[in-house]
Design a protein around this motif. Structure first.
Motif, PDB file in Angstrom:
ATOM      1  N   ARG A 177       8.342  12.125  -2.984  1.00  0.00           N
ATOM      2  CA  ARG A 177       7.708  11.363  -1.913  1.00  0.00           C
ATOM      3  C   ARG A 177       7.875  12.099  -0.583  1.00  0.00           C
ATOM      4  NH1 ARG A 177       8.845   6.358   0.968  1.00  0.00           N
ATOM      5  NH2 ARG A 177       8.330   7.798   2.658  1.00  0.00           N
ATOM      6  N   LYS A 182       2.297   9.079   9.104  1.00  0.00           N
ATOM      7  CA  LYS A 182       3.347   8.070   9.188  1.00  0.00           C
ATOM      8  C   LYS A 182       2.915   6.831   9.967  1.00  0.00           C
ATOM      9  CE  LYS A 182       6.710   7.957   7.739  1.00  0.00           C
ATOM     10  NZ  LYS A 182       6.935   7.444   6.358  1.00  0.00           N
ATOM     11  N   PRO A 183       3.048   5.663   9.358  1.00  0.00           N
ATOM     12  CA  PRO A 183       2.755   4.434  10.094  1.00  0.00           C
ATOM     13  C   PRO A 183       3.993   4.041  10.899  1.00  0.00           C
ATOM     14  CG  PRO A 183       3.328   3.928   7.823  1.00  0.00           C
ATOM     15  CD  PRO A 183       3.541   5.396   8.001  1.00  0.00           C
ATOM     16  N   GLU A 215       1.531   8.583   1.618  1.00  0.00           N
ATOM     17  CA  GLU A 215       0.754   7.451   2.141  1.00  0.00           C
ATOM     18  C   GLU A 215      -0.585   7.895   2.707  1.00  0.00           C
ATOM     19  OE1 GLU A 215       2.975   4.660   4.416  1.00  0.00           O
ATOM     20  OE2 GLU A 215       1.191   3.606   5.133  1.00  0.00           O
ATOM     21  N   GLN A 233      -0.248   6.287  -1.763  1.00  0.00           N
ATOM     22  CA  GLN A 233       0.485   5.090  -1.360  1.00  0.00           C
ATOM     23  C   GLN A 233      -0.284   4.319  -0.299  1.00  0.00           C
ATOM     24  OE1 GLN A 233       4.710   5.639  -0.689  1.00  0.00           O
ATOM     25  NE2 GLN A 233       4.643   4.358   1.147  1.00  0.00           N
ATOM     26  N   GLY A 235       0.631   1.633   2.328  1.00  0.00           N
ATOM     27  CA  GLY A 235       1.861   1.119   2.923  1.00  0.00           C
ATOM     28  C   GLY A 235       1.821  -0.386   3.130  1.00  0.00           C
ATOM     29  N   ALA A 236       3.029  -0.924   3.356  1.00  0.00           N
ATOM     30  CA  ALA A 236       3.169  -2.371   3.503  1.00  0.00           C
ATOM     31  C   ALA A 236       2.271  -2.921   4.614  1.00  0.00           C
ATOM     32  CB  ALA A 236       4.628  -2.689   3.804  1.00  0.00           C
ATOM     33  N   ARG A 237       2.178  -2.179   5.713  1.00  0.00           N
ATOM     34  CA  ARG A 237       1.368  -2.663   6.847  1.00  0.00           C
ATOM     35  C   ARG A 237      -0.108  -2.764   6.497  1.00  0.00           C
ATOM     36  NH1 ARG A 237       5.405   0.441   8.261  1.00  0.00           N
ATOM     37  NH2 ARG A 237       6.544   0.233  10.220  1.00  0.00           N
ATOM     38  N   LYS A 258       2.151  -1.116  -1.889  1.00  0.00           N
ATOM     39  CA  LYS A 258       3.361  -1.790  -1.404  1.00  0.00           C
ATOM     40  C   LYS A 258       3.043  -3.224  -0.992  1.00  0.00           C
ATOM     41  CE  LYS A 258       6.566   1.640  -0.258  1.00  0.00           C
ATOM     42  NZ  LYS A 258       7.586   1.927   0.752  1.00  0.00           N
ATOM     43  N   ARG A 288       9.096  -4.031  -1.565  1.00  0.00           N
ATOM     44  CA  ARG A 288       9.871  -3.283  -0.556  1.00  0.00           C
ATOM     45  C   ARG A 288      10.554  -4.203   0.449  1.00  0.00           C
ATOM     46  NH1 ARG A 288       8.752  -4.351   4.311  1.00  0.00           N
ATOM     47  NH2 ARG A 288       8.495  -2.270   5.171  1.00  0.00           N
ATOM     48  N   ASP A 320      11.333  -0.544  -3.881  1.00  0.00           N
ATOM     49  CA  ASP A 320      11.749   0.378  -2.822  1.00  0.00           C
ATOM     50  C   ASP A 320      12.955  -0.236  -2.114  1.00  0.00           C
ATOM     51  OD1 ASP A 320      12.195   1.643  -0.409  1.00  0.00           O
ATOM     52  OD2 ASP A 320      10.096   1.702   0.203  1.00  0.00           O
ATOM     53  N   HIS A 323      13.497   0.885   2.147  1.00  0.00           N
ATOM     54  CA  HIS A 323      12.916   0.130   3.255  1.00  0.00           C
ATOM     55  C   HIS A 323      13.366  -1.328   3.252  1.00  0.00           C
ATOM     56  CE1 HIS A 323      10.390   3.737   3.294  1.00  0.00           C
ATOM     57  NE2 HIS A 323      10.354   3.516   4.597  1.00  0.00           N
ATOM     58  N   GLU A 349      14.419   6.978  -0.388  1.00  0.00           N
ATOM     59  CA  GLU A 349      14.332   8.050   0.605  1.00  0.00           C
ATOM     60  C   GLU A 349      15.605   8.892   0.585  1.00  0.00           C
ATOM     61  OE1 GLU A 349      11.041   6.258   3.653  1.00  0.00           O
ATOM     62  OE2 GLU A 349      13.109   6.285   4.362  1.00  0.00           O
TER      63      GLU A 349
HETATM   64  C1  PEP Z   1       7.143   4.490   3.435  1.00  0.00           C
HETATM   65  O1  PEP Z   1       7.378   4.328   2.230  1.00  0.00           O
HETATM   66  O2  PEP Z   1       7.090   5.607   3.955  1.00  0.00           O
HETATM   67  C2  PEP Z   1       6.924   3.300   4.280  1.00  0.00           C
HETATM   68  C3  PEP Z   1       6.542   3.421   5.547  1.00  0.00           C
HETATM   69  O3  PEP Z   1       7.185   2.151   3.659  1.00  0.00           O
HETATM   70  P1  PEP Z   1       6.602   0.666   3.952  1.00  0.00           P
HETATM   71  O4  PEP Z   1       5.103   0.808   4.001  1.00  0.00           O
HETATM   72  O5  PEP Z   1       7.095  -0.123   2.793  1.00  0.00           O
HETATM   73  O6  PEP Z   1       7.181   0.228   5.259  1.00  0.00           O
END
Ligand code: PEP
Ligand code: MN
Length: 388
Positions: A177, A182-183, A215, A233, A235-237, A258, A288, A320, A323, A349
């Motif tokens: 991973r 990046k969010p 992601e 991926q 992401g959760a958001r 997620k 997560r 996960d 997180h 991670e």
């Molecule tokens: C990630 O896995 O890099 C991450 C940002 O996780 P999540 O979307 O679950 O916050």
């Protein structure tokens, strides 16, 4: 009036009682003990049936059964029992054991489609439908082996991701991973190296025989991400970002979906439905953690969702803990818990120099912490194989 004479028949019955009574009583006691042992054996067979169901293993394993029968025959011989007798006996025992295993599986298998499941009709479990297995590189998520996916939160530099890949590979990781897009909560924080990071990540993983999960944040990037990563991926958001779900699904790559930090299980399954509706059946769900009042952990890991999903969907589920917990020291026990609850794997991670991590430093595992987790999994799997 009786004369007191004993008839020859009565005498013979009396003699029989004296001679055989004690012996019969003792053989009857042995039979009763055998019945008790049989009942115990059936209970163990039921447990084996449940464990096989949790790990998608077939009930029959002909080579192992043959091997066991041979061992029993040689033990029998040393006890003076002819091997054909032992073999016949084992056949009866095995038949009874398989019956108990099948019963336990039908008890554990949901008998009906879940109530109110029309809104996720492709994701929902159906009687007789086998669980979905998602192939990612060498790994088969949902195929019975507990997968440990690992790597840094973000791809920070070419050197960092190659070093991380070395450590991940050494720990036995098969899917690396790393975030290139990046969010981040604050727009001032490091946002990832984008396409450049994606290329570093793909090179680091592929040159070591690993697959990539990363992601995708923007529907416009889905194609480029799919060129470099075997698993995309969401992401959760973005769990409920329908245009992103559709764009990712259309790449044809498997999707790691997620759970949103405040999404219900059924909302999560509806999000998976968006992907399935695009004709992409390769979806892995990832728990997560949820946003709650608890402040000791970053999020609250809802492991009950893993058990609940087994009753609702045929899709594989991973966890996960990174997180969710937000602290490295909690991750190993949570991996064990994920395994125990029946998850198909974990994603964690790990940073080669955790003190220098540019994001999610507090939850980054060291390479040796990651190795302890993969060792745990390996140990449990070896023990299970030895027992089955
Ligand atoms: C990630 O896995 O890099 C991450 C940002 O996780 P999540 O979307 O679950 O916050
Ligand atoms: Mn992270």
């Amino acid at each position: 009036m009786t004369t007191g004479t004993i008839t020859p028949e009565a005498r013979r019955a009396g003699d029989d009682f004296l001679v055989f009574g004690a012996l019969r009583a003792s053989i009857n006691r042995i039979d009763e003990r055998l019945l008790q042992l049989l009942a115990e054996r059936a209970k163990v067979a039921t447990d084996i049936g449940l464990a096989k169901r949790m790990t998608n293993r077939p009930i029959h394993d002909a080579p192992r059964e043959e091997d066991h029968a041979n061992k029993l025959c040689s033990i029998g011989e040393s006890l003076g029992l002819p091997s054909h007798v032992v073999r016949d006996l084992y056949r009866v025992l095995a038949r009874q054991g398989f019956g108990a295993q099948l019963e336990s599986q039908s008890e554990a298998t949901p008998r009906a489609t879940p109530a109110n499941s029309e809104s996720f009709r492709l994701a929902r479990i159906e009687p007789g439908r086998s669980p979905t297995i998602v192939q990612v590189g060498e790994a088969q998520i949902g195929g019975g082996l507990f997968e440990v996916i690992g790597g840094p939160c973000a791809v920070e530099s070419e050197q960092q991701i190659h070093l991380a890949a070395d450590h991940a590979r050494a720990a036995g990781v098969r899917i690396l991973r790393g975030g290139a897009f990046k969010p981040r909560t604050s727009p001032y924080d490091f946002q990832g190296h984008g396409l450049k990071g994606l290329r570093w990540l793909a090179d680091a993983a592929h040159s070591r025989g690993m697959a990539v999960v990363t992601e995708v944040l923007d529907p416009a990037d889905a194609g480029a991400v799919a060129e470099h990563a075997e698993l995309l991926q969401i992401g959760a958001r973005n769990m409920q970002n329908a245009p992103l779900l559709r764009a990712a699904a259309r790449t044809g790559r498997p999707i790691l979906l997620k759970r949103g930090p405040s999404a219900g299980i059924r909302e999560w399954l509806c999000a998976a439905e968006y992907i399935l509706l695009e004709g992409n059946s390769q979806v892995i769900l990832c728990e997560r953690g949820l946003r709650t009042f608890e402040s000791e952990t970053r999020n609250t890991l809802d492991l009950s969702s893993v058990a609940a999903l087994r009753e609702l969907t045929h899709l594989p589920v991973i966890v996960d803990p990174s997180h969710a917990a937000g602290r490295d020291e909690l991750i190993r026990p949570l991996c064990r818990a994920a395994h125990a609850v029946g998850a198909d794997g974990v994603i964690v991670e790990m940073h080669p120099c955790r003190g220098e991590a540019m994001c999610d430093k507090r939850q980054a595992l060291s390479p040796s912490q990651l190795r302890s987790i993969t060792k745990d999994v390996h140990l449990v799997q070896t023990m299970r194989d030895a027992r089955s």
